[in-house]
Every structure is written in C-alpha cells, then in structure tokens.
Design an enzyme around this catalytic site. Structure first.
Site, mmCIF file in Angstrom:
data_model
loop_
_atom_site.group_PDB
_atom_site.id
_atom_site.type_symbol
_atom_site.label_atom_id
_atom_site.label_comp_id
_atom_site.label_asym_id
_atom_site.label_seq_id
_atom_site.Cartn_x
_atom_site.Cartn_y
_atom_site.Cartn_z
ATOM 1 C CD GLU A 154 -2.828 -1.282 0.132
ATOM 2 O OE1 GLU A 154 -2.983 -0.278 -0.597
ATOM 3 O OE2 GLU A 154 -3.439 -2.341 -0.050
ATOM 4 C CB CYS A 204 -0.891 7.349 1.070
ATOM 5 S SG CYS A 204 -2.340 6.427 1.658
#
Length: 474
Positions: A216, A250
C-alpha cells in the site's frame, strides 16, 4: 543480531501455534476480533494522546475518527461478514464430469503468520485495519509499527501484549534496520504501508523467501476540476482533504488540474474555505503538526525549489502568524501556480500542506497529463457532466476514485483499497481483504466412475481419446 533472533523465535512460535490449533473454529476468530475492538474502545484516549505527543500536535477528535473509529468500523465489518466470507464456494465441474458426480469447490483457508509493517501518518488505524482482516481470515500476526511515532508504537505494543498472547499478535519495535530484517522474515504474507521508494526494498527482501506481498504505497493523486463543478463546494472538499493531518496522507490531493479560465476563482475559493476551517493554525488544536523537523524542511525545500524555477507561491495564513519563529513543525497551506514537471514538487509525492495547481484548456489535456505519469493511488473528479466524468474514469487508471469529493472511497469498508503499479500492489478492505490474507484452496472430488477409461485418457490410446480430443476442439 539478538533482535533478529528474537523475531525468528516469535515467528517460529506463532507458526507452531497456528499449525497445532488447526482447524480453529470461527468462534476463536470472533473472540480475537472482539479483543482487538476492546483495545481501541477501552484505550482510545491513551492512543490519541500518544499520537498527539508524537506529532507535536494532533487533534484528539481527528485521531478518534481516523484511527480509533475507523479501526472499530473495520472490526465490526469483519465480524458482520465473517461467516459468509469463510463459507466454501461451489464451483463448476467441466462437462460432463458434473453430471457424472464430480464436484468442485473453493475453500478460503488461513495462510499462517502475517507480517504487517504500518506507517506513522495514521499509526493506529493503519495497523488495526489490516490486523482485523488478518485475524478474521484465521491468521496470527507480527506487527512492525513506525519508529517515527515512537510513543504510539510503544503504547500499541503494551496494549497488544495485554490483550493477546504473543503467539497470536506480537509487536516488534525498532528503527530502519529492524524494519529491513522484519521484511526479510519468512512470513506467509507481508503487508507494507508506506512510501514507494521503501516499497521497492520491501519487495526485494520478501523475494528472498518468496513471501507474497501486498504493498500500500502512494504517489501523486490528481484532482480534476471540471467546468461543470461547483467551485466553492469543490474547494471546501479539496481543502478539507488537503489539510487533514496537515496533508500527511497517501491519498491526499497531490495536485489540482483546473480549467484555465477558472484558476483564479478556484484559488480564491480554496483560500476562503481553508481560512474558514483554520482561522488560526499555530495554536489551533484542530490543525496537525508536520511529523518532524526533517519532514518540515523537506516540504519547505519543495516550495523553495518551485519558486526558484518560476512558480508563484500563495501562502494561506489567515491570521498572519509567524510560522518561522514558532518552535513548532506546523506549516500553512501553500498553493503553487505556474508549476511544471521540472520542479521537484511535481516529481515527488508531497505528503504535506503544499498544493500545486495546473491549468488545462480541454478535459483531454488533463487526462493526457495524468496518463503521462505513474498510475496514482487515488483520482478525484469534480463536476456534474456525466459524459465528462465517464471520459475521465474510462481513460485513466488509478487505485481508486472518488467523484465530487476526495479520499472518501477508502472509508467505504466494502470497497477494496489498494494501488496499481508504483502506487501499490494488491488490496485489502472489503471481502478482498479477507481473500488477501486467505489461501484460496481448490478442492476437486472425482466420482467413482472411471473417468480416465471412459475418456480414453489411460493408455493404450485408441478411438475413445480421439473422440475426446474432437469434442474438446469444438
């Protein structure tokens, strides 16, 4: 090294416990999930205090929502769907085998020991969310939290040790060297959340033991403002997403693509919306600090590089506060105009309160710009033109999409979350998360009838196999 020996020992004991306990009832998984939920509910305030101390300032309310409530939500979601996820799936047996009594099924079985490397930006939520789904799938877990949020990592280690046996959930503390060794362990699956540059090293380390990996990562998530968008409403939602956690997400909007005739209007709307949310910043507990001085200096360097190469910097500082004189790592939002790809801010993931703005004349120009760069983790489109929305979504590739807002797709428990290419590999959340941490085991049951003889597959070959071949080529 002693720490490496300890990690190997913990892994061995977890794997031995996993093997000895098989098959475990679903009630055991439910019990672990309920204990994980108790960790959050009974210790939410302590975890939020630790996160705020690590950041220098982080709103309790934001931490409760982003880390504690989100973690409880993932546990509840996993509990709700566990029975259905764990059920065997009937699959089709090739004709005519199914008619003759053959049966095919797919069983989702636990893999064993899952390694979880969690980041500093949401240190609790991004530990608990994958842990919940790993436990739901019937696994044991070893966790390596970030050294940048030291107090939070130590608090989680103490709490997990209190609520779980070490052969169920174990926490490994330490810096980058420990993290590198952790990623080289022979896990049954490894999940890493963090920067793309570090993800490459994680993948190499895991490859030594052929450990399957879910990455991720991040990247530069574009936000496209269509001409049909409500500028003020869009600016409020973009500003909220960009300023949450001081942009250290993110999925935060990394740059904004706006029609050339609406650039000034959009920037003015962003300034107004952000000023309304944060009329002051330095003493405002609602606004988070940048994690440390090193990261603050990096962000200021991105702005300085852009300005030196021709960009215009617009600082959104409604109270006119002196950030340079403050003994804090807080930064105001800086909007950058006239940016180009020669600037570092358009090359690196920003991960902070800096927002470059690029203009376009026609929507295909914006689409082409997105497609000329790495596939992002998230993509955001604002507008009411359905044909234009479909064009943006059908002609671009990203890990996920939110339409008329930013980042919200990650909060939908039933949707998978993950990147594509440099922004990630694999996914979790949703039923896909359960499957990520499970082995999809194919089971075929042959009928009593001698199929190989009937089909002529058993030598010596003759007319029967030629009939089977002819049938198979139709």
């Amino acid at each position: 090294m002693p720490q490496l020996s300890i990690m190997h020992d913990v892994l061995s004991r977890q794997r031995a416990a996993f093997v000895a306990a098989r098959p475990e009832a679903l009630s055991v998984r439910r019990d672990r999930l309920k204990r994980l939920k108790a960790v959050l509910i009974e210790n939410g305030d302590a975890l939020c205090a630790a996160m705020s101390a690590d950041f220098g300032n982080r709103s309790r309310e934001m931490s409760m929502m982003s880390d504690i409530v989100a973690g409880v939500g993932m546990v509840n979601y996993s509990l709700k769907h566990l029975d259905r996820w764990a059920r065997s799936e009937k699959r089709h047996a090739n004709f005519p085998l199914g008619l003759l009594g053959a049966r095919s099924e797919l069983r989702y079985e636990p893999k064993g020991v899952i390694g979880i490397v969690s980041p500093w930006n949401f240190p609790v939520g991004l530990t608990v969310n994958p842990l919940a789904q790993a436990l739901a799938a019937g696994n044991r877990a070893m966790i390596k939290p970030s050294e940048f949020t030291e107090r939070t990592s130590e608090t989680m280690a103490e709490l997990f040790a209190r609520y779980f046996a070490e052969d169920e959930v174990a926490t490994i503390l330490g810096g980058p060297e420990i993290g590198q060794e952790f990623c080289g362990l022979a896990f049954d699956h490894l999940l890493f959340t963090g920067a793309t540059s570090i993800g490459r090293h994680v993948l190499r380390a895991a490859a030594e033991n052929l450990v399957p990996v879910t990455l991720e990562l991040g990247g530069k998530s574009p936000t496209i403002l269509g001409r049909s968008a409500d500028t003020d409403r869009a600016a409020g939602r973009i500003g909220l997403a960009k300023m949450m956690n001081a942009g250290q997400i993110c999925l935060a909007p990394d740059y904004l693509l706006v029609p050339d005739d609406r650039e000034k209007q959009t920037i003015a709307a962003l300034k107004a919306q952000v000023s309304a949310m944060y009329p002051t910043m330095l003493s405002n507990d609602d606004y988070a600090s940048v994690i440390n001085a090193r990261h603050r200096d990096r962000l200021q360097g991105l702005v300085a590089d852009a300005v030196a190469k021709g960009a215009e910097a617009i600082e959104v500082n409604p109270a006119g506060e002196d950030f340079a004189a403050a003994n804090l790592n807080k930064l105001p939002l800086t909007i950058l105009r006239n940016v180009d790809d020669g600037m570092k801010v358009m090359q690196d993931e920003i991960f902070g309160p800096v927002l470059p703005v690029k203009t376009y004349k026609a929507i295909d120009e914006a689409i082409d710009y997105v497609n000329a760069h790495d596939h992002p983790l998230g993509l955001y489109y604002f507008g009411e033109d359905k044909a234009e929305e479909d064009r943006v979504l059908s002609r671009t590739i990203s890990g996920g999409v939110t339409v008329n807002d930013a980042m919200f797709h990650v909060s939908m428990d039933d949707l998978p979350f993950g990147g594509v290419g440099p922004s990630g590999m694999g996914s979790y959340h949703g039923p896909e998360g359960f499957k990520t941490f499970s082995h999809a085991r194919a089971v075929y049951r042959q009928p009593k009838l001698d199929i190989t003889k009937l089909a002529g597959i058993r030598p010596p070959y003759g007319a029967a196999i030629r009939r089977t071949i002819t049938q198979g080529l139709k």
